[in-house]
Design an enzyme around this catalytic site. Structure first.
Site, mmCIF file in Angstrom:
data_model
loop_
_atom_site.group_PDB
_atom_site.id
_atom_site.type_symbol
_atom_site.label_atom_id
_atom_site.label_comp_id
_atom_site.label_asym_id
_atom_site.label_seq_id
_atom_site.Cartn_x
_atom_site.Cartn_y
_atom_site.Cartn_z
ATOM 1 N N GLU A 92 4.248 -5.046 8.778
ATOM 2 C CA GLU A 92 2.905 -4.957 8.195
ATOM 3 C C GLU A 92 2.404 -6.304 7.674
ATOM 4 O O GLU A 92 1.216 -6.446 7.372
ATOM 5 C CB GLU A 92 2.886 -3.917 7.073
ATOM 6 N N HIS A 98 -1.616 5.176 9.679
ATOM 7 C CA HIS A 98 -0.308 5.852 9.692
ATOM 8 C C HIS A 98 -0.389 7.226 10.355
ATOM 9 O O HIS A 98 0.247 8.181 9.923
ATOM 10 C CB HIS A 98 0.210 6.002 8.262
ATOM 11 N N HIS A 157 10.504 -4.034 4.269
ATOM 12 C CA HIS A 157 11.043 -2.693 4.055
ATOM 13 C C HIS A 157 11.325 -2.017 5.395
ATOM 14 O O HIS A 157 10.695 -2.329 6.401
ATOM 15 C CB HIS A 157 10.115 -1.825 3.201
ATOM 16 N N HIS A 172 0.823 -1.219 0.000
ATOM 17 C CA HIS A 172 0.000 0.000 0.000
ATOM 18 C C HIS A 172 0.857 1.268 0.000
ATOM 19 O O HIS A 172 0.411 2.325 0.471
ATOM 20 C CB HIS A 172 -0.973 -0.002 1.185
#
Length: 286
Positions: free
Chosen positions: A240, A59, A193, A12
């Site tokens: 995530e 976020h 990441h 995303h």
């Protein structure tokens, strides 16, 4: 009876939303990622879901470090997008499946999950980008949504096994829902990441492929690692994968892989897409 048609798992990254806004789907940098959605578009046209239940992480639009629920479920009639500072166009509101949300919430509480109920909830790129990827067109609203936000930011993080159990409890709630909706499950984020610190730019292809290989047939393999293990293996933002694990639990025990795509890098992220279909969808199509 409600019917779970399958699950879509995808990165995303906000830069994906920027690429959509600028029409860069055929750009050489972006094309390998966007091409992974062609089979998903065909599948969605045939599966015709009415509702999307989305496992994602906020976020900072709703929750920040001073107030971070472990699990939060939206129970609103609509969900507004807001400017996060990424330069992405603000999308019009998404309609909510309000009654189904309450059914899920009641079932989760009865199953002893201590959740946060949000009757007003903004949605950020972790939800809007996957929907835009799945149904291209800024004004396309073919499904009502149930957003379920997981904490992937503030330690202590939920354990992978608890996230899988959450998803399975959502599956049980959907199985007991008397409506006739066709439901698609989303798991968003990742894969490996890290955006900051000494390991900024870290990507672990071996772990990513492990996740892709085991998510469908053996999700228990993903929960053999602790949350801290996953941070070590996948980077601080690679945690995530918890969203994918929860979404896999919501699909039920049996699935068939329809498509997958893995591309490095998208904005320092190992970008991946996977489509899993339920056996009931296969029988209906046959």
């Amino acid at each position: 009876m409600a019917h779970i048609v399958g699950g879509i798992f995808t990165s995303h990254v906000p830069a994906i939303g920027g690429a959509i806004a600028r029409g860069l789907q055929e750009d050489p940098y972006w094309k390998p990622f966007f091409d992974g959605f062609h089979p998903i578009h065909r599948w969605l046209a045939a599966a015709r879901p009415d509702v999307a239940v989305l496992f994602y992480n906020d976020h900072g639009l709703n929750f920040f470090l001073d107030t971070m629920p472990t699990f939060a479920v939206g129970a609103a009639a609509e969900y507004h997008n807001a400017d996060e500072g990424w330069g992405l166009p603000v999308m019009k509101p998404f309609p909510g499946a309000e009654a189904l949300s309450w059914h899920i919430i009641e079932h989760l509480v009865a199953s002893e999950f201590d959740i946060t109920t949000c009757q007003k909830m903004a949605v950020d790129h972790a939800l809007t980008v996957p929907l835009a990827l799945s149904w291209p067109g800024a004004d396309n609203r073919p499904v009502r949504i149930v957003p379920i936000a997981l904490n992937t930011v503030q330690h202590p993080l939920p354990s992978p096994s608890r996230c899988l159990a959450l998803g399975r409890a959502v599956h049980d709630a959907l199985a007991s829902w008397p409506g006739a909706e066709r439901i698609v499950i989303f798991g968003t984020g990742g894969l490996s990441h890290q955006l900051d610190g000494e390991r900024a730019g870290f990507i672990n292809k071996d772990y990513d492929r492990f996740c892709l290989d085991h998510l469908g047939p053996e999700p228990e393999a993903l929960v053999a690692h602790s949350a801290v293990d996953i941070v070590e293996l996948a980077g601080s933002q690679g945690i995530e994968i918890l969203n994918w694990i929860a979404a896999r639990g919501a699909l039920g025990p049996d699935v068939r892989e329809v498509s997958r795509n893995y591309h490095i890098p998208i904005s320092n992220t190992a970008a991946a897409t996977m489509l899993l279909e339920t056996p009931a969808t296969l029988s209906k199509a046959a």
